[in-house]
Design a protein around this motif. Structure first.
Motif, PDB file in Angstrom:
ATOM      1  N   ASN A 220       0.822  -1.210   0.000  1.00 20.10           N
ATOM      2  CA  ASN A 220       0.000   0.000   0.000  1.00 20.10           C
ATOM      3  C   ASN A 220       0.856   1.261   0.000  1.00 20.10           C
ATOM      4  O   ASN A 220       0.504   2.264  -0.609  1.00 20.10           O
ATOM      5  CB  ASN A 220      -0.949  -0.009   1.192  1.00 20.10           C
TER       6      ASN A 220
ATOM      7  N   ARG B 184       2.193   1.601  -3.585  1.00 17.77           N
ATOM      8  CA  ARG B 184       1.192   2.056  -4.559  1.00 17.77           C
ATOM      9  C   ARG B 184       1.029   3.568  -4.520  1.00 17.77           C
ATOM     10  O   ARG B 184       0.581   4.176  -5.485  1.00 17.77           O
ATOM     11  CB  ARG B 184      -0.159   1.407  -4.259  1.00 17.77           C
ATOM     12  N   GLN B 185       1.360   4.172  -3.370  1.00 18.96           N
ATOM     13  CA  GLN B 185       1.268   5.629  -3.302  1.00 18.96           C
ATOM     14  C   GLN B 185       2.221   6.288  -4.292  1.00 18.96           C
ATOM     15  O   GLN B 185       2.033   7.428  -4.684  1.00 18.96           O
ATOM     16  CB  GLN B 185       1.569   6.106  -1.888  1.00 18.96           C
TER      17      GLN B 185
ATOM     18  N   VAL C  54      -5.241   7.528   3.374  1.00 14.14           N
ATOM     19  CA  VAL C  54      -4.033   6.734   3.164  1.00 14.14           C
ATOM     20  C   VAL C  54      -2.814   7.444   3.752  1.00 14.14           C
ATOM     21  O   VAL C  54      -2.043   6.867   4.511  1.00 14.14           O
ATOM     22  CB  VAL C  54      -3.819   6.438   1.673  1.00 14.14           C
TER      23      VAL C  54
ATOM     24  N   ALA D 244      -5.479  10.527  -8.885  1.00 12.87           N
ATOM     25  CA  ALA D 244      -4.208   9.819  -8.751  1.00 12.87           C
ATOM     26  C   ALA D 244      -3.082  10.810  -8.443  1.00 12.87           C
ATOM     27  O   ALA D 244      -2.223  10.550  -7.602  1.00 12.87           O
ATOM     28  CB  ALA D 244      -3.906   9.035 -10.015  1.00 12.87           C
TER      29      ALA D 244
ATOM     30  N   MET E  29      -2.155  12.059  -4.831  1.00 17.76           N
ATOM     31  CA  MET E  29      -1.273  11.282  -3.972  1.00 17.76           C
ATOM     32  C   MET E  29       0.183  11.657  -4.229  1.00 17.76           C
ATOM     33  O   MET E  29       1.101  11.106  -3.619  1.00 17.76           O
ATOM     34  CB  MET E  29      -1.474   9.783  -4.210  1.00 17.76           C
TER      35      MET E  29
END
Ligand code: ATP
Ligand code: ATP
Ligand code: MG
Ligand code: MG
Lengths: 240, 216, 250, 223, 240
Positions: E73, E76-77, E105, E150, E153
C-alpha cells in the motif's frame, strides 16, 4: 426505386425534417452523413413508416408509404432495416432470429424459412453459430445477425442506421465487410454512417444532412473530396 | 356487568400503546436485522462457495418457514430450554433474524454491485482492504440497494403484525381486543389499515422516487 | 421448585383466557376482569405476592406454561387424559356444560338439529372435539362447520351471521344473553351426556406446586369464596350440584 | 430441556390430518396465484392505460395491496365484510386476501417486465414486417415472461407462507390444523416442528420445480 | 526508475506475459501499443501489484514490488494509475473524490488534503466543478478527475491504461491534453494507448506488445515510422 419528396417531420414543436428530397434508384448505394441530431435516423424511420410524416411523400416502387390504404406490414417486407443498437432477439437462437420473420410474416414453412436464414447467415459469416444464443456473441456478430435477419426477408432495399457506431473499433471492420459484400451483390442501400472513408468507398451518392435539410448531395468525390458548402467543409474537417 | 361497551376516549391510550408497540418492535427488527444483514451480506459477498452454501442454507430456513410458525416455535422452544422471554423479546429476536435473512441478500447484492474496477482504482491509490470496504464498498454498495432496503423494511413493518400470536400487544391485537368488546369490526379495522397505509405508502413512494433518480 | 420461585420472585405470572366471559374478559378500560382473574388475584394474595395477569388465547395455554411465561394457567382447561400426559392438572375448579346458542327462529330443540344449520365453535376446544365426535357418530360431514380462532371471534361470527348456531359453554352463553347485545339469540340444547370439568394447569413436574394449588382450590370452596365470586359473576349462588361435583373431585 | 420429553407418536398418529392440511395450503396458494395472475394482467393494463378511471382503480388496488399487512386484509375479508352481512368462509377469506395481494404485487411485476423490454425490440420486429399481434406473440411476451418468471415463483412461495395466517381465522390449512391438533393433545413443540419442516419441504419443492421448468423452457439468456 | 526484468504472468493455463523486460527512467514517457489481448493491461496491473507475477522482478526505485516483505500500500502511493473505464466514486463530490486517498491513506488533515486535491483538479481543468457529483459529468471530465485523483497522492510515476478508449470521440482531445500537460511537467509515465498519433507525439520510447512479448521497442520514429518487424508493420497498417 425510393422517391422522397418534400418530406417534413416534426416531433411536437421540434421540426426535424424540413423538406427532404431524395431519389434512390435500384442498385444504388446512397450514404447519408451529417452531425448528430440533423435528422438522419428520423428519415430512415419515416421511410420504414415507423414514424409518420407531416408533409410530403415517400414512394417505394410506386407505393405511397404514408397513404392510409397502404398495407404497411407488407411494404416493410421490402425494406430491410438495421439499427445502430443491435437488436437481436435474446430469447431465440441465431437461426431462429433470422428464420422467425419469414415464417410468421411470409408464412413460409419452418424448413424453407430456416434454409433461407441459414443461407443469409452463412453469407454474413455466421454459418457456424446457427444454434448459439446471440447474447453470447460480440457486438459485431450481433450486428451481422441483424443484417442477415433483415436479408432473410429478401427485401429489395436495405436501410442502415449507423450500424457500426455502437461497436468496439476492432469489430467495425467485420460489419463494414458485410456491407461491402451486399454492395457487390447489387443491393440497393441507404446507409447513414459516420465512417467517411467507408462512405467514399462504397457509395454512388453521398448526402450531407444539416439541420433537417440536405445541404449537399452528389458523388463521393464531389461531396467528400471537394465539398462546395462551408458547412460540409466544416463537418468534414471535424470528423476526418 | 357490561361486556359490550362502545369505543370511548378511554380507548385512545390503549390504541396508542398498540401503535407504539408496533413501532418499537418494527424499528428494533429493522435496525438489528439490517446490521446483522450487513455483516452476513458482506461475509457472503467475500467468501468462497462452501461458506456461501452453508450460510445460504441456514438463511434459507428463515425464509422458507412461515413467520408465524417461527414465532410460535421459538417462544415455545426457549421456554422448554429454560430461558423464558417475554413476548416482546422473543418477538424482537425472531423478527430481527427474519429481517436479517432478507437484508443479507439485499446487502450482498449491494456489495457485488460495486464494480471490481472501482475497487482496483481504490487499491491503486494505496488504500488497504479495510479502507476500500469502509470508504468505497459500503457507501457505494449501500446506495445502490437503498430502494430494496426500503422494500424489506416496509415488509417487516407489515409482518410485525404477526408477533401478536405470541401475545405481544401490537396494533392489530389491540384492535382485536377492541373488536371483541365493541363487536364493531369495520370501523376499527379500517382505522388499523389506514395506519399501516399511512406509514407504508409514503415510504414506498420515496423508495420508488430514489430508484428512479438512480436510474438516470 | 416453582412454589419457592414464585414466592422469592414476589410475582405470580397467572395465565388467563380473556376471551371467555365471564371467566375472563377485558372491561371497558381494557383491563382484565372475570372469575378466573379473581382466582388469580386470590391465589396471589394467599401466596403473598403481586398478581400479574397474562392474557392468553386457548392455543397459548400450554406453550405459555412450557415456556415458563406463566406459573399457572387458570383458563377453564378441560382435564382430558390426553392433555394430562403433557401438563399437570389440579383438582377441578369449575364444571361447565356445553350448550348451543342459536339465532331466534332456527329450530333447535335437540342436538340433532345441528345437522341442517351452519354451526361453529372455537378451534381446538373440547366442545369442538365433542361436536366432531357426535357428528362423526351420526355420519354428518363437516361442510357446515366453521372453526374460529377464539371464543370472542366465534361470538362475533355468530353475531354477524357467519354461523346460525354456536357451541360454547353454558356460562359464556348465559353471560352473552344477559348482555343485551344478543337479544336475537336463544340458548339451546346441551351437548348430551357431557360435563366439562376444568382444572388449573401447571407444569407436570411441579408436584409441590400442584399440591399447593389443590389446597388453594379446597379453601376457595370451604371459605365460601367460590360462592361469593359465583354470585359476583353469574348473579346466582353456586349450585349444590357443582359444589358436590367439585368436592367429589370429578 | 430436562423437563420436556418429546412425544412423537401423537404427531405420527395425526400425520394424515397434517397432510390434509398441507394439501389445503397448497390448494389455496395455487388457486390464489392463478386468479391473482389474471387480475394482475388487468391491473397492469389498467395502470398503463390512458383512461383515468382504469388507471385509478388499478392504482388504488395496487397501493392498498402493497401497503397493508396480509393479516389485516384477511381480517377485513372475514370480519370486516361480515359486518355488511357478506359471509366468506375462512378458506374464501384467506383466498381472497391472497388473491388481492398477489394481484397487486404481480401487477407491478408485470408492468416492470413489460417496460424493461427496450423499445428498439419493437422497432426491430416491426421493421421485419410483423404486425402488432405478431410482435407481441413472438417478441415481446416471450421475453417478458422470462423476466417475470422469477418474481412470480417468489410470489408463489410468499403465498404458501402467508396462507399460514389461516390459523387466525380458523381455516383448516396446515397451520390451522396444527393448532387444532396441538390444543387437543398439548404437544405444541412437536406439532409445530413438523409443520415447519413441511412448509420448508413444500417451498423447496416448488422452487425446485420452478427451476426445472425454467431450464426446460428458457434456453436463451436474457441480456 | 521502474525496472521490469523477465516478467512472466499466467492466468491458469493462459500465459499472458512471456518474459517482459523494460526500463522506465525518471522523466521518461513510455507508450505501450499492441493488439487487444497482448497483455498490455496485465503488465500495468503487475507493476501496481494488483496482479501477482509468476517469474521475474519488478523494481520501483530499488524496491521489489512482488517481494513478500514490501508494504504494497505504501508502494502504490508512488504509482498513480488511471484505468480505461473511469472509476470516479459516485457517492463523493469531485473534491472529495480527489481528497479521500490523501486523507485516509496518507493521514493528511482534511484541509491539507483538500488543498492538494483542489490544486490538482484545477490543473486538469476541473477547478470549477469541485462540489459537483461526478455522475453528472461527461466521460472526459470523469477521466480527468481520475487523473487528478491519482495525482493528489503526488506519485512520482503514473500508469495510464487506454484512458481514452471508452470515451466518445469528441471527448478524447481534452483527456489527451491533460496527459500532454503532465508530460510537460516532467512526470514519469507509462501509457498504454491506441492513439498512435498521440504516442508518436509524446513518447520518449514506444513498445509494441505482441502475444505477451515486446516485439519491438525504440523511439517513436523507429517503431512507428520505420517499424522493422513484420508484425509491427501489420498492426500499424490496421490501426492507422
Ligand atoms: N421520438 C422522438 N421524439 C422527440 N424528439 C425526437 C424523437 N426522435 C428524435 N427526436 C429528435 O429529433 C432530432 C433528430 O434526431 P435523429 O435521431 O434523426 O438525428 P440523427 O441525425 O440520426 O443523429 P445521430 O447522429 O445522433 O443519430 C434530435 O434532436 C432528436 O432529439
Ligand atoms: N483476471 C483474468 N483472468 C483470466 N484471464 C485474464 C484476466 N485478465 C486478463 N486475462 C486475459 O489475459 C489476456 C491479456 O489481457 P490484457 O487485458 O492484458 O490485454 P490488453 O493487451 O490490455 O488488451 P486490450 O487492448 O483489450 O485492453 C487476455 O486474453 C485476457 O482474456
Ligand atoms: Mg441517428
Ligand atoms: Mg487492456
Amino acid at each position: 426505386m425510393i422517391e422522397i419528396k418534400g418530406v417534413h417531420k416534426s416531433f411536437g414543436d421540434l421540426e426535424v425534417l424540413k423538406g427532404i428530397d431524395l431519389t434512390v434508384n435500384r442498385g444504388e448505394v446512397v450514404s447519408i452523413i451529417g452531425a448528430s441530431g440533423s435528422g438522419k435516423s428520423t428519415l430512415l424511420y419515416c421511410i420504414n413508416a415507423i414514424e409518420s410524416i407531416n408533409k410530403g411523400n415517400i414512394i417505394v416502387d410506386g407505393i405511397d408509404v404514408h397513404d392510409k390504404k397502404t398495407d404497411i406490414n407488407a411494404l416493410r417486407q421490402n425494406l430491410g432495416m438495421v439499427f445502430q443498437q443491435w437488436n437481436s432477439f435474446p430469447h431465440l437462437t441465431v437461426l431462429e432470429n433470422a428464420a422467425l420473420a419469414p415464417q410468421v410474416v411470409k408464412g413460409f414453412s419452418k424448413e424453407k424459412a430456416e434454409a433461407i436464414a441459414t443461407k443469409e447467415l452463412t453469407h454474413v459469416g455466421l454459418g457456424d453459430k446457427l444454434h448459439e444464443y446471440p447474447t453470447k456473441m460480440s457486438g459485431g456478430q450481433q450486428q451481422r445477425l441483424a443484417i442477415a435477419r433483415a436479408l432473410a426477408m429478401e427485401p429489395p432495399y436495405m436501410l442502415f442506421d449507423e450500424v457500426t457506431s455502437a461497436l468496439d473499433p476492432e469489430l467495425v471492420g467485420e460489419v463494414l465487410d458485410t456491407l461491402r459484400l451486399l454492395r457487390d451483390d447489387g443491393m440497393t442501400m441507404i446507409c447513414v454512417t459516420h465512417e467517411i472513408a467507408f462512405a467514399k468507398e462504397v457509395s454512388d451518392k453521398v448526402a450531407f444532412f444539416h439541420e433537417g435539410l440536405i445541404e449537399e448531395i452528389g458523388t463521393p468525390q464531389e461531396v467528400l473530396d471537394n465539398p462546395q458548402k462551408e458547412r460540409t467543409q466544416q463537418f468534414l474537417s471535424k470528423v476526418l | 356487568m357490561n361486556l359490550f361497551t362502545p369505543l370511548s376516549w378511554n380507548d385512545t391510550g390503549f390504541i396508542l400503546t398498540g401503535i407504539l408497540n408496533t413501532v418499537y418492535i418494527s424499528v428494533i427488527a429493522i435496525v438489528v436485522g439490517s446490521l446483522l444483514g450487513l455483516l452476513i451480506g458482506f461475509i457472503r459477498a467475500e467468501s468462497n462457495k462452501t461458506v456461501n452454501v452453508c450460510l445460504g442454507a441456514v438463511l434459507d430456513i428463515l425464509r422458507s418457514v412461515p413467520l408465524i410458525i417461527q414465532l410460535i416455535l421459538f417462544s415455545t422452544f426457549i421456554g422448554v430450554m429454560g430461558f423464558p422471554l417475554p413476548p416482546f423479546f422473543a418477538g424482537s429476536i425472531i423478527l430481527s433474524l427474519y429481517t436479517m435473512a432478507f437484508m443479507s441478500e439485499v446487502f450482498r447484492s449491494g456489495f457485488n454491485s460495486v464494480p471490481t474496477t472501482m475497487i482496483k482504482a481504490a487499491r491503486s491509490l494505496g488504500m488497504n482492504y479495510l479502507q476500500t470496504v469502509r470508504y468505497i464498498r459500503i457507501p457505494i454498495g449501500m446506495r445502490a440497494v437503498f430502494p430494496s432496503w426500503i422494500g424489506v423494511a416496509l415488509s417487516v413493518i407489515k409482518d410485525s403484525a404477526l408477533v401478536s400470536v405470541i401475545g405481544y400487544m401490537e396494533l392489530l391485537r389491540t384492535a382485536e381486543q377492541l373488536i371483541s368488546r365493541t363487536q364493531q369490526p369495520l370501523m376499527i379495522l379500517i382505522g388499523v389499515g389506514l395506519f399501516y397505509f399511512m406509514i407504508s405508502y409514503p415510504l414506498s413512494r420515496y423508495g420508488k422516487y430514489i430508484e428512479r433518480k438512480m436510474e438516470i | 421448585d416453582q412454589l419457592d420461585d414464585v414466592i422469592s420472585r414476589g410475582t405470580l405470572n397467572c395465565g388467563v383466557v380473556l376471551d371467555f366471559p365471564p371467566m375472563g374478559y377485558t372491561d371497558k378500560d381494557n383491563k382484565p376482569a372475570g372469575f378466573d382473574v379473581d382466582y388469580c388475584n386470590d391465589l396471589a394474595t394467599v401466596l403473598g405476592v403481586k398478581s400479574n395477569v397474562i392474557n392468553l388465547t386457548w392455543g397459548d395455554r400450554i406453550p405459555s406454561l412450557i415456556s415458563a411465561k406463566t406459573d399457572v394457567v387458570i383458563g377453564s382447561t378441560s382435564d382430558s387424559l390426553a392433555r394430562a400426559k403433557s401438563v399437570g392438572f389440579t383438582y377441578p375448579y369449575f364444571v361447565f356444560k356445553f350448550q348451543v346458542i342459536s339465532k331466534k327462529g332456527v329450530k333447535m330443540t335437540s342436538f340433532a338439529d345441528l345437522k341442517d344449520v351452519k354451526v361453529g365453535a372455537a378451534l381446538g376446544t373440547t366442545y369442538e372435539t365433542e361436536y366432531f365426535n357426535y357428528a362423526d357418530a351420526q355420519g354428518w360431514g363437516r361442510d357446515n362447520y366453521t372453526a374460529f380462532k377464539s371464543e370472542n371471534d366465534a361470538f362475533l361470527g355468530l353475531y354477524q351471521g357467519k354461523v346460525d348456531a354456536l357451541i360454547s359453554t353454558n356460562t359464556n352463553i348465559a353471560t352473552k344473553l344477559t348482555s343485551g347485545q344478543f337479544d336475537n339469540f336463544v340458548a339451546g340444547p346441551y351437548v348430551p351426556n357431557y360435563d366439562d370439568v376444568v382444572g388449573i394447569i401447571a407444569k407436570r413436574s411441579e408436584q409441590a406446586w400442584i399440591k399447593y394449588l389443590n389446597l388453594f382450590l379446597v379453601h376457595q370452596v370451604r371459605d365460601g369464596r367460590l360462592n361469593e365470586l359465583h354470585v359476583k359473576h353469574f348473579g346466582t349462588p353456586v349450585s349444590a350440584d357443582m359444589v358436590k361435583a367439585l368436592r367429589e373431585n370429578k | 430441556m430436562d423437563n420436556y420429553e418429546f412425544h412423537w407418536n401423537v404427531v405420527f398418529d395425526a400425520f394424515p390430518q397434517l397432510l390434509t392440511g398441507a394439501f389445503t395450503t397448497v390448494h389455496v396458494s395455487v388457486l390464489s396465484m392463478l386468479v391473482g395472475i389474471i387480475i394482475a394482467v388487468l391491473l397492469a393494463l389498467g395502470k398503463m392505460s390512458e383512461t383515468k378511471t382504469f388507471y385509478h382503480i388499478a392504482n388504488i388496488w395496487i397501493e392498498i395491496a402493497r401497503n397493508t399487512p396480509a393479516l389485516f386484509l384477511i381480517y377485513m375479508a372475514y370480519f370486516g365484510l361480515g359486518a355488511y352481512g357478506i359471509h366468506l368462509s375462512p378458506y374464501v377469506s384467506v383466498f381472497s386476501a391472497l388473491v388481492f395481494i398477489n394481484a397487486g404485487y404481480l401487477a407491478e411485476t408485470f408492468r416492470g417486465g413489460f417496460q424493461s423490454i427496450p423499445k428498439t425490440q419493437y422497432s426491430a420486429a416491426k421493421s421485419l414486417g410483423m404486425n402488432n399481434i405478431k410482435v407481441y406473440r413472438y417478441i415481446i411476451l416471450p421475453q417478458m415472461f422470462r423476466r417475470i418468471y422469477h418474481p412470480m415463483t417468489n410470489q408463489f412461495v410468499w403465498s404458501i407462507l402467508m396462507s399460514s395466517l389461516g390459523i387466525l381465522v380458523g381455516m383448516n390449512e396446515l397451520s390451522g390444523e396444527t393448532q387444532r391438533l396441538q390444543s387437543t393433545s398439548f404437544r405444541t413443540l412437536e406439532f409445530f416442528m413438523v409443520a415447519a419442516v413441511m412448509y420448508y419441504v413444500i417451498t423447496k419443492l416448488v422452487l425446485l420445480a420452478a427451476d426445472l421448468i425454467a431450464k426446460k423452457v428458457f434456453k436463451g439468456e436474457i441480456s
